[in-house]
Design a protein around this motif. Structure first.
Motif, short mmCIF file in Angstrom:
data_model
loop_
_atom_site.label_atom_id
_atom_site.label_comp_id
_atom_site.label_asym_id
_atom_site.label_seq_id
_atom_site.Cartn_x
_atom_site.Cartn_y
_atom_site.Cartn_z
N SER A 32 0.85 -1.19 0.00
CA SER A 32 0.00 0.00 0.00
C SER A 32 0.88 1.24 0.00
CB SER A 32 -0.92 0.03 1.23
OG SER A 32 -1.73 1.20 1.21
N GLU A 33 0.41 2.29 -0.66
CA GLU A 33 1.09 3.58 -0.61
C GLU A 33 0.68 4.36 0.62
OE1 GLU A 33 0.13 5.60 -4.20
OE2 GLU A 33 1.35 4.29 -5.48
N TRP A 34 -0.33 3.89 1.32
CA TRP A 34 -0.86 4.63 2.46
C TRP A 34 -0.07 4.30 3.73
CZ3 TRP A 34 -4.67 8.26 1.97
CH2 TRP A 34 -5.41 8.25 0.79
N THR A 35 0.54 5.32 4.32
CA THR A 35 1.17 5.18 5.63
C THR A 35 0.56 6.16 6.63
OG1 THR A 35 2.92 6.71 4.98
CG2 THR A 35 3.35 4.35 4.68
N GLU A 36 -0.18 7.13 6.11
CA GLU A 36 -0.88 8.09 6.97
C GLU A 36 -2.14 8.56 6.25
OE1 GLU A 36 1.83 11.97 5.73
OE2 GLU A 36 2.27 10.88 7.59
N ALA A 37 -3.12 8.91 7.05
CA ALA A 37 -4.41 9.31 6.46
C ALA A 37 -5.15 10.21 7.43
CB ALA A 37 -5.25 8.07 6.13
N PHE A 38 -6.19 10.85 6.91
CA PHE A 38 -7.07 11.69 7.71
C PHE A 38 -8.46 11.05 7.74
CE2 PHE A 38 -3.85 14.66 6.18
CZ PHE A 38 -3.51 15.33 7.35
N PRO A 39 -9.22 11.30 8.79
CA PRO A 39 -10.58 10.76 8.85
C PRO A 39 -11.38 11.14 7.61
CG PRO A 39 -9.97 11.67 10.98
CD PRO A 39 -8.87 12.06 10.03
N GLY A 40 -12.14 10.16 7.09
CA GLY A 40 -12.96 10.39 5.91
C GLY A 40 -12.34 9.89 4.63
N GLU A 41 -11.04 9.62 4.64
CA GLU A 41 -10.38 9.10 3.44
C GLU A 41 -10.61 7.60 3.31
OE1 GLU A 41 -6.71 11.36 1.96
OE2 GLU A 41 -6.30 11.01 4.08
N ASN A 42 -10.51 7.09 2.09
CA ASN A 42 -10.58 5.65 1.83
C ASN A 42 -9.18 5.11 1.57
OD1 ASN A 42 -13.42 5.38 2.02
ND2 ASN A 42 -13.68 6.12 -0.07
#
Length: 337
Positions: A124-134
């Motif tokens: 995955s490219e996701w290591t951080e996110a904000f509420p509401g993101e998929n």
């Protein structure tokens, strides 16, 4: 069926006398045994180290009174002479069937390949996110098989819900603050006793939605001055900034310049008002709330007045030693020069 005549001679020696007798017997000739064939159960020929396979040495015609010899890589393999064996190793297996009077030729080889268990990996490219993101995480296995995937967060099993969806090898999160943690996956081969070890962890950090803030020393100005306001976000990201004056969207013009997070005004009287900003994360569905307002007062230009504590207190021709004060329509702290 043809029979063979067997003559048995019996010789008796008594002193110098020799007696010879004969007896005839008939037996069935040796029966040829057909070439056997090896079948496997399960039928897959690629084994993982946790699996076993049962091999059967099948003689056409279904005869069952034979003994069986087994070979692995051309060497004798089993001391037992059963028609079925259970194996856990790779190699080329052969068998042959034997009766009391004859034996078959060897079967064709049945090759099993032994493999190490594949390793699962979270991609995955996701290591951080904000509420509401998929956010999507994929469980990748280098060997393409019929895998069933399992997910874990902080070592606890993850199941589908309104906030978490598992489809094939993909876990999708509709991010909330509780989704922060360490994720891992594991895969099980459908219909077989093969389960990978857990993957290495993939950490996901969930930030609270940051607050935008207008930062400026300017709270009042005269026409003609240049005033700068900055939109400050505590989390450094690729933000796109928006500005508002009295709740109306501000766009660049000859009098207003927006560059990065800075709004610069070439002040006119119409610039007086309440300013706020907002930021949107480029390429993502993350938008901050509007900042608190920052008020700017614009004074109209006018003449100053010069006064002193001596005004009206001294006779004509007398000198005043008190300082004279130039009073302008705005605080002197903002007068330059």
């Amino acid at each position: 069926m043809e029979t063979f005549k067997i003559i048995l001679l019996t010789v008796a020696v008594c002193g110098s006398n020799i007696a010879v007798t004969s007896q005839e017997s008939t037996e069935d000739p040796p029966i040829p045994i057909p070439k056997p064939k090896i079948t496997g159960h399960p039928t897959h020929k690629v084994l993982y180290r946790t699996e076993t396979v049962t091999l059967n040495c099948v003689v056409p015609g279904g005869a069952s009174e034979f003994q069986y010899d087994w070979y692995k890589d051309s060497a004798n393999f089993k001391t037992e002479h059963h028609s079925s064996i259970t194996v856990t190793d790779g190699g080329n297996y052969e068998c042959k069937a034997k009766s009391r009077t004859s034996e078959s030729e060897k079967s064709d080889g049945y090759t099993l390949t032994l493999q190490d268990l594949p390793e699962a990996r979270v991609q995955s490219e996701w290591t951080e996110a904000f509420p509401g993101e998929n956010v999507s995480l994929q469980c990748v296995i280098p060997v393409s098989e019929n895998w069933i995937y399992k997910w874990f967060k902080d070592s606890e099993n993850v199941v589908s819900s309104d906030e978490r969806s598992i489809k094939d090898n993909t876990l999708t999160l509709s991010v909330k603050s509780g989704h922060e943690g360490d994720y891992a996956c594991q895969a099980e081969l459908k219909g077989r006793t093969v389960t990978t070890t857990k993957s290495k962890i993939h950490s996901l950090k969930v930030y609270d939605l940051p607050e935008a803030r207008v930062q400026s020393e300017w709270t009042e100005a005269f026409p003609g001055e240049n005033v700068s306001l900055q939109c400050v976000i505590p989390v450094s990201e690729n933000w796109i900034y928006k500005w508002f004056k009295d709740s109306e969207n501000v766009v660049s013009s000859d009098e207003r310049s927006i560059k990065d997070n800075t709004l610069t005004l070439s002040v006119k009287s119409g610039h007086e008002g309440d300013y706020a900003c907002q930021a949107e994360l480029k390429g993502r569905t993350v938008t901050t709330t509007k900042s608190k307002i920052h008020s700017l007062k614009v004074y109209a230009g006018g003449k100053g007045t010069l006064s002193s504590e001596c005004d009206g207190m001294l006779p004509t021709g007398r000198c005043c030693t008190h300082p004279w004060v130039l009073r302008l329509p705005r605080p002197l702290s903002h007068v330059s020069g």
